[in-house]
Every structure is written in structure tokens, then in C-alpha cells.
Design an enzyme around this catalytic site. Sequence first.
Site, PDB file in Angstrom:
ATOM      1  N   TYR A   1      -9.419   5.481   7.352  1.00 41.65           N
ATOM      2  CA  TYR A   1      -9.607   5.800   8.772  1.00 41.65           C
ATOM      3  C   TYR A   1     -10.612   6.942   8.843  1.00 41.65           C
ATOM      4  CZ  TYR A   1      -5.293   3.213   9.817  1.00 41.65           C
ATOM      5  OH  TYR A   1      -4.338   2.234   9.951  1.00 41.65           O
TER       6      TYR A   1
ATOM      7  N   TYR B   1       3.555   6.645  10.147  1.00 33.51           N
ATOM      8  CA  TYR B   1       2.732   5.498   9.730  1.00 33.51           C
ATOM      9  C   TYR B   1       3.587   4.400   9.088  1.00 33.51           C
ATOM     10  CZ  TYR B   1      -1.399   2.968   8.202  1.00 33.51           C
ATOM     11  OH  TYR B   1      -2.363   2.001   8.040  1.00 33.51           O
TER      12      TYR B   1
ATOM     13  N   LYS C   1       0.480  -0.167  15.004  1.00 31.86           N
ATOM     14  CA  LYS C   1       1.858  -0.241  15.499  1.00 31.86           C
ATOM     15  C   LYS C   1       2.174  -1.450  16.387  1.00 31.86           C
ATOM     16  CE  LYS C   1       3.614   3.313  13.585  1.00 31.86           C
ATOM     17  NZ  LYS C   1       3.307   2.748  12.273  1.00 31.86           N
TER      18      LYS C   1
ATOM     19  N   HIS D   1       0.843  -1.202   0.000  1.00 32.48           N
ATOM     20  CA  HIS D   1       0.000   0.000   0.000  1.00 32.48           C
ATOM     21  C   HIS D   1       0.873   1.245   0.000  1.00 32.48           C
ATOM     22  CE1 HIS D   1      -4.200  -1.568   1.277  1.00 32.48           C
ATOM     23  NE2 HIS D   1      -3.585  -2.397   0.453  1.00 32.48           N
TER      24      HIS D   1
ATOM     25  N   PRO E   1      -4.799   0.158  18.540  1.00 31.71           N
ATOM     26  CA  PRO E   1      -4.436  -0.247  17.177  1.00 31.71           C
ATOM     27  C   PRO E   1      -4.564   0.845  16.108  1.00 31.71           C
ATOM     28  CG  PRO E   1      -6.526  -1.236  17.832  1.00 31.71           C
ATOM     29  CD  PRO E   1      -5.993  -0.522  19.030  1.00 31.71           C
TER      30      PRO E   1
HETATM   31  P1  FAD Z   1       1.208 -12.239  21.520  1.00 30.67           P
HETATM   32  O1  FAD Z   1       0.760 -12.250  20.107  1.00 30.67           O
HETATM   33  O2  FAD Z   1       0.213 -11.915  22.566  1.00 30.67           O
HETATM   34  O3  FAD Z   1       1.846 -13.658  21.808  1.00 30.67           O
HETATM   35  C1  FAD Z   1       2.164 -14.078  23.118  1.00 30.67           C
HETATM   36  C2  FAD Z   1       2.236 -15.592  23.158  1.00 30.67           C
HETATM   37  O4  FAD Z   1       2.640 -15.995  24.467  1.00 30.67           O
HETATM   38  C3  FAD Z   1       0.878 -16.250  22.903  1.00 30.67           C
HETATM   39  O5  FAD Z   1       1.017 -17.293  21.972  1.00 30.67           O
HETATM   40  C4  FAD Z   1       0.451 -16.748  24.282  1.00 30.67           C
HETATM   41  O6  FAD Z   1      -0.364 -17.928  24.191  1.00 30.67           O
HETATM   42  C5  FAD Z   1       1.791 -17.042  24.912  1.00 30.67           C
HETATM   43  N1  FAD Z   1       1.760 -16.997  26.390  1.00 30.67           N
HETATM   44  C6  FAD Z   1       1.042 -16.163  27.179  1.00 30.67           C
HETATM   45  N2  FAD Z   1       1.265 -16.424  28.471  1.00 30.67           N
HETATM   46  C7  FAD Z   1       2.136 -17.439  28.508  1.00 30.67           C
HETATM   47  C8  FAD Z   1       2.743 -18.163  29.570  1.00 30.67           C
HETATM   48  N3  FAD Z   1       2.488 -17.872  30.846  1.00 30.67           N
HETATM   49  N4  FAD Z   1       3.594 -19.157  29.260  1.00 30.67           N
HETATM   50  C9  FAD Z   1       3.869 -19.456  27.949  1.00 30.67           C
HETATM   51  N5  FAD Z   1       3.307 -18.813  26.909  1.00 30.67           N
HETATM   52  C10 FAD Z   1       2.454 -17.818  27.177  1.00 30.67           C
HETATM   53  N6  FAD Z   1      -1.810  -4.687  16.354  1.00 30.67           N
HETATM   54  C11 FAD Z   1      -1.791  -3.955  15.239  1.00 30.67           C
HETATM   55  O7  FAD Z   1      -0.718  -3.446  14.886  1.00 30.67           O
HETATM   56  N7  FAD Z   1      -2.924  -3.812  14.473  1.00 30.67           N
HETATM   57  C12 FAD Z   1      -4.106  -4.391  14.818  1.00 30.67           C
HETATM   58  O8  FAD Z   1      -5.097  -4.250  14.115  1.00 30.67           O
HETATM   59  C13 FAD Z   1      -4.165  -5.159  15.996  1.00 30.67           C
HETATM   60  N8  FAD Z   1      -5.296  -5.759  16.389  1.00 30.67           N
HETATM   61  C14 FAD Z   1      -5.303  -6.485  17.548  1.00 30.67           C
HETATM   62  C15 FAD Z   1      -6.473  -7.099  17.985  1.00 30.67           C
HETATM   63  C16 FAD Z   1      -6.484  -7.820  19.179  1.00 30.67           C
HETATM   64  C17 FAD Z   1      -7.767  -8.486  19.643  1.00 30.67           C
HETATM   65  C18 FAD Z   1      -5.310  -7.932  19.960  1.00 30.67           C
HETATM   66  C19 FAD Z   1      -5.302  -8.702  21.254  1.00 30.67           C
HETATM   67  C20 FAD Z   1      -4.142  -7.340  19.513  1.00 30.67           C
HETATM   68  C21 FAD Z   1      -4.127  -6.611  18.330  1.00 30.67           C
HETATM   69  N9  FAD Z   1      -2.964  -5.997  17.871  1.00 30.67           N
HETATM   70  C22 FAD Z   1      -2.965  -5.281  16.730  1.00 30.67           C
HETATM   71  C23 FAD Z   1      -1.711  -6.110  18.577  1.00 30.67           C
HETATM   72  C24 FAD Z   1      -0.843  -7.223  18.011  1.00 30.67           C
HETATM   73  O9  FAD Z   1      -1.627  -8.320  17.662  1.00 30.67           O
HETATM   74  C25 FAD Z   1       0.189  -7.554  19.049  1.00 30.67           C
HETATM   75  O10 FAD Z   1       0.987  -6.399  19.234  1.00 30.67           O
HETATM   76  C26 FAD Z   1       1.059  -8.756  18.707  1.00 30.67           C
HETATM   77  O11 FAD Z   1       0.312  -9.933  18.747  1.00 30.67           O
HETATM   78  C27 FAD Z   1       2.223  -8.852  19.706  1.00 30.67           C
HETATM   79  O12 FAD Z   1       2.885 -10.062  19.520  1.00 30.67           O
HETATM   80  P2  FAD Z   1       3.580 -10.796  20.740  1.00 30.67           P
HETATM   81  O13 FAD Z   1       4.237 -11.998  20.149  1.00 30.67           O
HETATM   82  O14 FAD Z   1       4.419  -9.824  21.485  1.00 30.67           O
HETATM   83  O15 FAD Z   1       2.413 -11.204  21.731  1.00 30.67           O
END
Ligand code: FAD
Length: 394
Positions: free
Chosen positions: A201, A385, A297, A72, A293
Site C-alpha cells: 500500500y 487488517y 473489508k 499472507h 476498498p
Molecule cells: P454483491 O457482490 O453486489 O452481490 C449482489 C447480487 O445481487 C448481485 O449478484 C446482483 O446481480 C444481485 N442483485 C442486485 N439487484 C438485484 C435485484 N433487484 N434482484 C435480484 N438480484 C439482484 N471489497 C474488498 O474487500 N476489496 C476489494 O478490492 C474490492 N473491490 C471492489 C471493486 C468493485 C468494482 C466493487 C463494486 C466492489 C469491490 N469490493 C471490494 C467490495 C466487494 O466486492 C463487495 O463488498 C462484495 O461483493 C459484497 O457482496 P454482496 O454479496 O453483499 O453484494
Amino acid sequence: MKTQVAIIGSGPSGLLLGQLLQRAGIANIIIERKDPAYILSRIRAGVLEQGMVELLREAGVGARLDEEGLVHDGFELAFDGRCERIDLKHLTQGKTVMVYGQTEVTRDLMQARDAAGGTTLYDADDVQLHDLKTDRPYVTFTRNGESQRVDCDYIAGCDGFHGVSRQSIPADSLKVFERVYPFGWLGVLADTPPVNEELVYANHPRGFALCSMRSPTRTRYYVQVGAEEKVEDWSDERFWNELKTRLPNHLAERLITGPSIEKSIAPLRSFVAEPMQYGQLFLLGDAAHIVPPTGAKGLNLAASDVSTLYRILLKVYREGRTDLLQRYSQICLRRVWKAERFSWWMTSLLHKFPDTDDFSQRIQQTELDYYVGSQAGRQTIAENYVGLPYEAVE
Ligand code: FAD
């Protein structure tokens, strides 16, 4: 079991760090409390900054992304009945973003890990971190009814906002900054063609709306709803009607609706925990910070943390530069806070707050009008962005 880096969590942060380390010959084990099917069922982010795309390519998982991802060059800001395009490519000397779902990023990384023979221990219960302030930290957990232990040099806490890693840091060693917004996003995934080629947006007196997509045939749309709203109260028909109301007429008229294949409400929150390290434990991604969101980011910040820790660990294992470990949190937080600021600003500018009266609505519209009416304003939006540069580690 013994390894060099124990990674807690198999979301995008943990998988990407694991993949980069694996390719660099640095041993790692991922410990995850859920199973792969559950992880792949989570519908989340969809807009990747160029820095994240380049990091995924460096990790060897760029092939499907380059084939199926949608590049995009811009996005639309809709307000006061009109649409203004932010031409990202032109305003940032050629930078763009890529639309490619977080679920697909996760799938590609899981497949690459399997192919490379990396170890992921799924379904791990009661994960606990020990001796973080010593040079022999370890992780214990229960799996298939058996107690297990992983000894390591370092622990990467990639276990999201509700994970155990941040909670393992004593409260008096951590400072938390937080803002909870009084609304959420109701999201619908549907197999319908996008209403617009680029994201829209929208600021509207009834609240924010976002038109996004996952592919040319799959859309992800959102409307702002009250924090107390329940997804059961939102029939597909009610959702589509509300979305149409919040879009400028020319978009509302061409919106194609269809049955939802997923519908959920996500709360909005800004959160930062400082510092992002404690002894041999390093926090990455949502374990350390959350953004609303609105600026797309969250996932991208997780990728920049991964890039920083990966480059530090490379120097630690290849050049013995353990001094760099102390700088991890400072380097990450500089970029984290800039993304927090942008996400908060976009949220404040585009949403209806409980105290948004007619005056505040006019101020929002005027601020949008001012930014899009100025080259400097458009450039400010665009450079944030597409993502600010990653800081070098040296
Ligand atoms: P996570 O994806 O949360 O992964 C963490 C992992 O650790 C999971 O698999 C979990 O099962 C595991 N875990 C948790 N606790 C434990 C434990 N005690 N022991 C072992 N494993 C564990 N970001 C955007 O940029 N745009 C969006 O549109 C957007 N929409 C979103 C919608 C939702 C509903 C949510 C919740 C988040 C959204 N985000 C969005 C944010 C984005 O998805 C996150 O920033 C991203 O998933 C971060 O990745 P992560 O690997 O740090 O954490």
C-alpha cells in the site's frame, strides 16, 4: 413456491448464507436478476480475513481455497521512499489473511450449491418484496415471461448497493450515513508475476497505489485517479508508468509489466444504512454498507453479516429463539462501524485529497512514521487488517 428463507441476490453474501443454511437443513431459494456467467465475470475483492476463511470452511467450500489461496503473514506500507512491513502474524498472535479472489469464492459456492441441489432462480426481473412487517412475507418477480411468487418466513436482502431490498424499506425507517470520496481506483489485472510477495500500500505525493495479486502469476494493481477520469484515457503504458512513479525505487525497478486483461475504475464510498432490518427483512453485505476498498473489508464484512444471521436463524429454527432476530442489526452494526472507521482511516492516510497541500502531505507521512515506529501503532493496524472478532450470538 414456498421456502423458509428467500435470499435476494447471488453474490458472495447470498451464496454463502444459502450454502450454510442448506447444510443446516434450512430451506432457502436464491432469486438473482443476472445469469451465472455475468456474476462470475465481476472482478472484485481478493483479501480474505481469517474469520471469513473459517466460515467458508464451515460451509464446506474450503478445499480449493486451502489448496490455491495464498496465506499472507504481512503487508508493506510504502511512503516517503521507504517500505515498512506490518508483520500481521507476529503482531496478532498468529493471525493471517488469505489472498483468494472473490470470483473464485463465488465459483466455489455456486458449484457447492449445485452439488447440494439448492435452488437459484437466475434472470429474475422486477423483483419485489411484500408484507415485510407480517409473519408471511413474500417475493414476486418475472422470469421467462412468467410472474412468479415465493412465500417464506424471512427474507435475506443480499442484493448489493443498488439492489431492491434496502429500497423496500420506507425512507422514514432508515437512517443513511454516507461519504463519497473525490477520487476512484483504476485497477488493472495482468498475467505478470507480483512485484512483491506481499501486498504493498503506497502513499505518494501523486496519489495512492496498491500492488496486489490473485496468484503467483496474476497481479491486480491499482492507482488512485480523479473521480471524473475515464478508463479509455488510460493506455496500459500510461498505467504502468504512473504505478512505477508511485512506488519506492527498489520496487519500481523490479516491476514486470504486461498487457492488461481487465481494466476498470471503481468509485470510493463509505455508506451505512441503519438499522439493517425491517420486519422480516434482513440486509446483508453491500445492501447495507459500503467501505472504500483501502482496508480490504467489503467482502469480509459481508461474511460477518452472514455469520451473524446464520447463527441467529439456526437458533430460531432449532430452539425457537425468535427473540434473537431483534438483535441482528445491533450485533452487525458494532462490527460494521469499526470496519468503516478503519477503511476511512486507511483511505485518509494513504490518498491525495484535492486539498492535500505540502503541509497535509507531511502530516500523512508523519502519521505513518509514528504508527510504524510504535509497537502499539503497528498492533492497531494489524488487528484491524486481519479482522476484528465475530460477536457471539447467544
Ligand atoms: P454483491 O457482490 O453486489 O452481490 C449482489 C447480487 O445481487 C448481485 O449478484 C446482483 O446481480 C444481485 N442483485 C442486485 N439487484 C438485484 C435485484 N433487484 N434482484 C435480484 N438480484 C439482484 N471489497 C474488498 O474487500 N476489496 C476489494 O478490492 C474490492 N473491490 C471492489 C471493486 C468493485 C468494482 C466493487 C463494486 C466492489 C469491490 N469490493 C471490494 C467490495 C466487494 O466486492 C463487495 O463488498 C462484495 O461483493 C459484497 O457482496 P454482496 O454479496 O453483499 O453484494
